[in-house]
Scaffold this motif. Structure first.
Motif, PDB file in Angstrom:
ATOM      1  N   LEU A   1      83.444  86.416  68.582  1.00  0.00           N
ATOM      2  CA  LEU A   1      82.242  87.172  68.234  1.00  0.00           C
ATOM      3  C   LEU A   1      81.182  86.256  67.638  1.00  0.00           C
ATOM      4  O   LEU A   1      79.998  86.348  67.998  1.00  0.00           O
ATOM      5  N   ALA A   2      81.576  85.372  66.753  1.00  0.00           N
ATOM      6  CA  ALA A   2      80.623  84.436  66.152  1.00  0.00           C
ATOM      7  C   ALA A   2      80.031  83.511  67.216  1.00  0.00           C
ATOM      8  O   ALA A   2      78.832  83.235  67.227  1.00  0.00           O
ATOM      9  N   ALA A   3      80.871  83.031  68.128  1.00  0.00           N
ATOM     10  CA  ALA A   3      80.404  82.112  69.169  1.00  0.00           C
ATOM     11  C   ALA A   3      79.440  82.806  70.124  1.00  0.00           C
ATOM     12  O   ALA A   3      78.348  82.308  70.406  1.00  0.00           O
ATOM     13  N   VAL A   4      79.832  83.962  70.596  1.00  0.00           N
ATOM     14  CA  VAL A   4      79.012  84.679  71.581  1.00  0.00           C
ATOM     15  C   VAL A   4      77.750  85.239  70.923  1.00  0.00           C
ATOM     16  O   VAL A   4      76.663  85.188  71.502  1.00  0.00           O
ATOM     17  N   GLY A   5      77.890  85.742  69.714  1.00  0.00           N
ATOM     18  CA  GLY A   5      76.725  86.269  69.002  1.00  0.00           C
ATOM     19  C   GLY A   5      75.705  85.197  68.692  1.00  0.00           C
ATOM     20  O   GLY A   5      74.499  85.441  68.692  1.00  0.00           O
ATOM     21  N   SER A   6      76.183  83.986  68.456  1.00  0.00           N
ATOM     22  CA  SER A   6      75.236  82.907  68.161  1.00  0.00           C
ATOM     23  C   SER A   6      74.433  82.498  69.389  1.00  0.00           C
ATOM     24  O   SER A   6      73.319  82.003  69.265  1.00  0.00           O
ATOM     25  N   ILE A   7      74.972  82.734  70.577  1.00  0.00           N
ATOM     26  CA  ILE A   7      74.199  82.486  71.801  1.00  0.00           C
ATOM     27  C   ILE A   7      73.001  83.431  71.838  1.00  0.00           C
ATOM     28  O   ILE A   7      71.886  83.023  72.181  1.00  0.00           O
ATOM     29  N   VAL A   8      73.222  84.680  71.467  1.00  0.00           N
ATOM     30  CA  VAL A   8      72.122  85.655  71.427  1.00  0.00           C
ATOM     31  C   VAL A   8      71.077  85.223  70.404  1.00  0.00           C
ATOM     32  O   VAL A   8      69.873  85.252  70.678  1.00  0.00           O
ATOM     33  N   ALA A   9      71.526  84.790  69.230  1.00  0.00           N
ATOM     34  CA  ALA A   9      70.589  84.340  68.195  1.00  0.00           C
ATOM     35  C   ALA A   9      69.809  83.116  68.656  1.00  0.00           C
ATOM     36  O   ALA A   9      68.598  83.009  68.402  1.00  0.00           O
ATOM     37  N   MET A  10      70.462  82.212  69.352  1.00  0.00           N
ATOM     38  CA  MET A  10      69.784  81.014  69.859  1.00  0.00           C
ATOM     39  C   MET A  10      68.723  81.407  70.880  1.00  0.00           C
ATOM     40  O   MET A  10      67.614  80.868  70.867  1.00  0.00           O
ATOM     41  N   HIS A  11      69.056  82.348  71.756  1.00  0.00           N
ATOM     42  CA  HIS A  11      68.087  82.783  72.762  1.00  0.00           C
ATOM     43  C   HIS A  11      66.883  83.471  72.135  1.00  0.00           C
ATOM     44  O   HIS A  11      65.751  83.269  72.556  1.00  0.00           O
TER      45      HIS A  11
END
Length: 169
Positions: free
Chosen positions: A62-72
């Motif tokens: 969740l942290a890894a995938v959620g951080s992709i959203v935050a980066m985008h």
């Protein structure tokens, strides 16, 4: 260059959308797993041994995938004092340098993250038989997403279409 940037934006938007759906799904699964653990332990007086470990691994993803959203969305924590103070070509140069450092860091982390993940293939979780590859693969998956987003940000600066952190893409 503009055409490449357009394609990369569409591709990254798809990745971010998929990551957002995956994040929501992971939150739902974690909720179910933790609720099942609590129910079995306190209502049935018979705890499940795997719920805590599975919830931990899902939280890593969740942290890894959620951080992709935050980066985008450009919502990661950033110190923008210097890039915001310097305007014009100097500001663009600083933003490009930052994007290039992120690209280099993500490339290194992706490479070594896959090595780490493949080395974990022979190890399994202690309470159920899941290769730890599936847990450690969260690192290179996330950094690959970061790498694509950082390339887009670098191309934004080069093409003069840069956004500042916190702005919606």
């Amino acid at each position: 260059m503009d055409r490449l940037l357009r394609y990369l934006r569409v591709f990254n938007k798809g990745i971010a959308g998929t990551a957002l759906v995956a994040s929501g799904t992971l939150v739902a699964i974690i909720t179910i797993v933790v609720a099942a653990g609590v129910f079995w332990r306190y209502v049935l007086n018979d705890s499940l041994s795997w719920t805590e470990e599975l919830a931990r691994y899902l939280l890593i993803w969740l942290a890894a995938v959620g951080s992709i959203v935050a980066m985008h969305r450009r919502q990661h924590i950033a110190i923008d004092i210097l890039p915001d103070m310097v305007t014009g070509l100097g500001g663009r140069a600083i933003r490009l340098l930052i994007a290039l450092v992120i690209i280099l860091t993500c490339a290194v982390m992706t490479y070594f993250g896959w090595i780490l993940a493949w080395n974990a293939w022979g190890q399994t979780a202690s309470s159920f038989y899941l290769p730890l590859f599936y847990t450690t693969a969260a690192i290179p998956v996330a950094t690959t997403g970061f790498l694509l987003m950082a390339i887009e940000q670098a191309l934004d600066v080069i093409c003069g279409e840069e956004l500042h952190s916190g702005e919606a893409v």
